[in-house]
Design an enzyme around this catalytic site. Structure first.
Site, PDB file in Angstrom:
ATOM      1  N   ILE A 133       0.808  -1.244   0.000  1.00  0.00           N
ATOM      2  CA  ILE A 133       0.000   0.000   0.000  1.00  0.00           C
ATOM      3  C   ILE A 133       0.839   1.291   0.000  1.00  0.00           C
ATOM      4  CG2 ILE A 133      -1.811   1.281   1.216  1.00  0.00           C
ATOM      5  CD1 ILE A 133      -3.051  -1.372   2.000  1.00  0.00           C
ATOM      6  N   LYS A 202      -3.300  -7.940  11.756  1.00  0.00           N
ATOM      7  CA  LYS A 202      -2.931  -6.663  11.130  1.00  0.00           C
ATOM      8  C   LYS A 202      -3.501  -5.463  11.889  1.00  0.00           C
ATOM      9  CE  LYS A 202      -2.557  -8.545   6.450  1.00  0.00           C
ATOM     10  NZ  LYS A 202      -3.333  -8.800   5.234  1.00  0.00           N
TER      11      LYS A 202
END
Ligand SMILES: NC(=O)c1ccc[n+]([C@@H]2O[C@H](COP(=O)([O-])OP(=O)(O)OC[C@H]3O[C@@H](n4cnc5c(N)ncnc54)[C@H](OP(=O)(O)O)[C@@H]3O)[C@@H](O)[C@H]2O)c1
Length: 258
Positions: A133, A202
């Site tokens: 990302i 996460k």
């Protein structure tokens, strides 16, 4: 001066890392200063997608983290142990550590950071959450000026793929999962993804960064998508919603300025 790298693991992520490091053409010149010095694996006989000079690949991962020649250890072997112990040894031996291991970081991050602070080395973990990302570095950089109240996102690609196809095709969970496994989007054992465990790891990492540590992985409530049916998807659609696996971390303590 060059840097010598010891890589623990040569699977999906390890091979990708090696391919990238060996193909410096058109990339930053600093890449040429990185030497892949040792790579640790479980089996020497396994066919590999990358070619490395003889003697680089070893099954003795201890020698990698103890080798005084090595500056940086890249841990891409996965699992809790021996990954955690090897990273700790590398840190105590004064090596910087780069890891993609969300399972270890979400459970033992504090232990590793404390050891790294004592040893004066870095632990870099961008690849552990949304590697492509990226999210961790921008989050860290924004900490000094922002007052973060919540971190929310879709942070598991496999479940998002499954839910998107269920939604767009009206297919069942089992058939899309089987397809995803054939295409290599889902693992043979999909538990970590479809039960939400990967997303929970996460969000524990992101929340720990956003809210100054102290998020225990075992405290993260976790619900997967295995029970989502075609009927659920179509009811949601009729009501104007879509079903997504969201990771949500919210700060409950209100600041006086809010
Ligand atoms: N795959 C992804 O898309 C992805 C994305 C982001 C983060 N990650 C994270 O990256 C890490 C690696 O994932 P991966 O998909 O690359 O795993 P993988 O394909 O299963 O590769 C693991 C590698 O580590 C080696 N290994 C594992 N345990 C070992 C041990 N006890 N001793 C020696 N070698 C050992 C294996 O050796 P052999 O090859 O000899 O079996 C293999 O080369 C995990 O923490 C994962 O969560 C993965």
């Amino acid at each position: 001066m060059g840097f010598k790298l010891g890589i623990l693991g040569l699977g999906t992520v390890g091979c990708g890392t090696v391919q990238l490091l060996l193909d410096s053409d058109g990339r930053h010149p600093l890449l040429e200063e990185i030497e892949i010095y040792r790579v640790g694996v479980r089996s020497l006989d396994k066919p590999r997608e990358v070619k490395l000079p003889p003697g680089v690949i070893t099954t003795d991962l201890e020698t990698i983290v103890n080798d005084p020649e090595i500056d940086i250890v890249v841990e891409v072997m996965g699992g809790l142990e021996p990954a955690r112990e090897l990273m700790l040894k590398a840190i105590r031996n004064g090596k910087h550590v780069v890891t993609a291991n969300k399972a270890v970081i979400s459970r033992f991050g504090e232990e590793l950071y404390t050891a790294a602070n004592q040893a004066g080395v870095y632990v870099m973990l961008e690849a552990s959450v949304g590697g492509g990302i990226p999210v961790i570095q921008p989050l860290k950089q924004s900490l000094s000026v922002n007052r973060i109240q919540a971190v929310t996102g879709i942070i598991n690609g496999t479940t998002n793929y499954i839910l998107t196809r269920m939604q767009s095709e009206g297919s069942s969970f089992d058939s899309v999962l089987a397809d995803a496994q054939n295409l290599g989007y889902a693992e043979a054992d999909p538990t970590a993804d479809v039960e939400g465990l990967d997303a929970a790891d996460k969000i524990a990492i992101l929340a720990s960064i956003a809210f100054d540590g102290g998020i225990r992985r075992e405290d993260v409530y976790c619900e997967g998508i295995r029970q989502v049916s075609k009927t659920d998807i179509s009811y949601a659609q009729k009501l104007g919603f879509v079903i997504k696996l969201l990771a949500i971390a919210k700060k409950l303590i209100k600041y006086p300025y809010l």
